[in-house]
Design a protein around this motif. Structure first.
Motif, mmCIF file in Angstrom:
data_model
loop_
_atom_site.group_PDB
_atom_site.id
_atom_site.type_symbol
_atom_site.label_atom_id
_atom_site.label_comp_id
_atom_site.label_asym_id
_atom_site.label_seq_id
_atom_site.Cartn_x
_atom_site.Cartn_y
_atom_site.Cartn_z
ATOM 1 N N ASP A 99 6.572 6.311 -4.434
ATOM 2 C CA ASP A 99 5.990 7.365 -3.599
ATOM 3 C C ASP A 99 4.686 7.895 -4.198
ATOM 4 O OD1 ASP A 99 5.864 9.059 -1.444
ATOM 5 O OD2 ASP A 99 7.318 10.504 -2.215
ATOM 6 N N GLY A 100 3.807 8.366 -3.330
ATOM 7 C CA GLY A 100 2.596 9.049 -3.778
ATOM 8 C C GLY A 100 1.296 8.296 -3.537
ATOM 9 N N ARG A 130 -1.235 10.613 -1.580
ATOM 10 C CA ARG A 130 -1.821 11.682 -2.408
ATOM 11 C C ARG A 130 -2.781 11.120 -3.455
ATOM 12 N NH1 ARG A 130 3.764 14.057 -3.783
ATOM 13 N NH2 ARG A 130 4.368 12.197 -2.600
ATOM 14 N N ARG A 176 5.004 7.259 11.281
ATOM 15 C CA ARG A 176 3.640 7.533 10.800
ATOM 16 C C ARG A 176 2.608 7.063 11.846
ATOM 17 N NH1 ARG A 176 3.296 6.961 4.247
ATOM 18 N NH2 ARG A 176 5.154 8.202 3.838
HETATM 19 MG MG MG Z 1 5.523 9.880 0.415
#
Ligand code: MG
Ligand code: IPE
Ligand code: IPE
Length: 246
Positions: free
Chosen positions: A21-22, A25, A72
């Motif tokens: 994850d990430g 970001r 999404r």
């Molecule tokens: Mg995520």
């Protein structure tokens, strides 16, 4: 001393599962589009897969795309599917070189035809590899997996293939997408989020958890080693007392 040298090769997780994850970001922090985060995330996938195989981890499962991720924006979903196709093409060599078998869990019928074809082709080409099983969770949701198992088992009960009295945990295991994998020993989630996001709910019943703030595209060998070292310091009691374990 290198981190790698402090790892006890006799106490590795037999099944490591990672919630990667990430990516979004990571890109945002750099003022880039989310797609760049996903692209750089694929580099961490390669590094992690090779490091796990070299270490001697027998089963690595990567959460690559969840049933919820279909919600999404279309552009992002398309980007992820394109990356999946190109990664499968590019990484076949890495898998063969490292003797890694590719496996998948999830509703792969929902993937674009090209992605599904490529996935099945790489799985076929690597099916006799034996050093490590790499499982990609694609269009995967644990609740969907459990629901699917309930439906298949109910049908077998209805048709007298299985009796209600014989139902046990092993029958449930046999009807999950993970039927050929052992229980998860360690779950790593990157990016500082402390949640499971519908990943392997049944299979993590006694897993250890390791959370790191590192964003997935920054995750490299030493981050993996740190997670394993943390795992090796824990006492897994499985309900027993500490004295019983020793
Ligand atoms: Mg995520
Ligand atoms: C993980 O990164 C990749 C997928 C879920 C496909 P994210 O895209 O979730 O990145 P963040 O969480 O938005 O930073
Ligand atoms: C979980 O990450 C799914 C994958 C890593 C593929 P998400 O970014 O989709 O999870 P939430 O939305 O933060 O729970």
């Amino acid at each position: 001393m290198k981190l790698l040298d402090t790892i006890n090769k006799d106490n590795l997780p037999k099944h490591l599962a990672i919630i990667m994850d990430g990516n979004g970001r990571w890109a945002k922090q750099k003022g880039l589009l989310r797609a760049f985060g996903h692209e750089n995330g694929t580099k961490s996938v390669r590094v992690t897969v090779e490091a796990c195989a070299k270490l001697g981890i027998e089963n690595l499962t990567l959460y690559a795309f969840s049933t919820e991720n279909w919600k999404r924006p279309k552009l992002e979903v398309d980007t992820l599917m394109k990356l999946l196709i190109s990664s499968l093409k590019n990484e076949l060599e890495t898998l063969q070189k490292n003797n890694i078998r590719l496996n998948c869990i999830g509703t792969i019928d929902l993937l674009p035809a090209k992605a599904k074809t490529e996935l099945l082709a790489v799985m076929e080409k690597t099916k006799n590899n034996s050093r490590m099983t790499l499982t990609l969770a694609l269009s995967y949701g644990s609740r969907e997996e459990l629901l699917n198992a309930v439906k298949i088992i109910s049908n077998k009960v209805k048709n007298n293939i299985i009796s209600i009295d014989s139902l046990d945990e092993s029958i449930i295991n046999q009807h999950l997408y993970t039927h050929n994998l052992p229980d998860v020993d360690l779950v790593i989630r990157t990016s500082g989020e402390h949640r499971i996001s519908n990943f392997l709910l049944w299979q993590i019943a006694y897993a250890e958890f390791y959370f790191t703030d590192v964003l997935w595209p920054d995750f490299k060998e030493d981050d993996l080693y740190e997670a394993i070292i943390s795992y090796q310091k824990r006492e897994r009691r499985f309900g027993k007392t500490s004295e019983q374990i020793k």
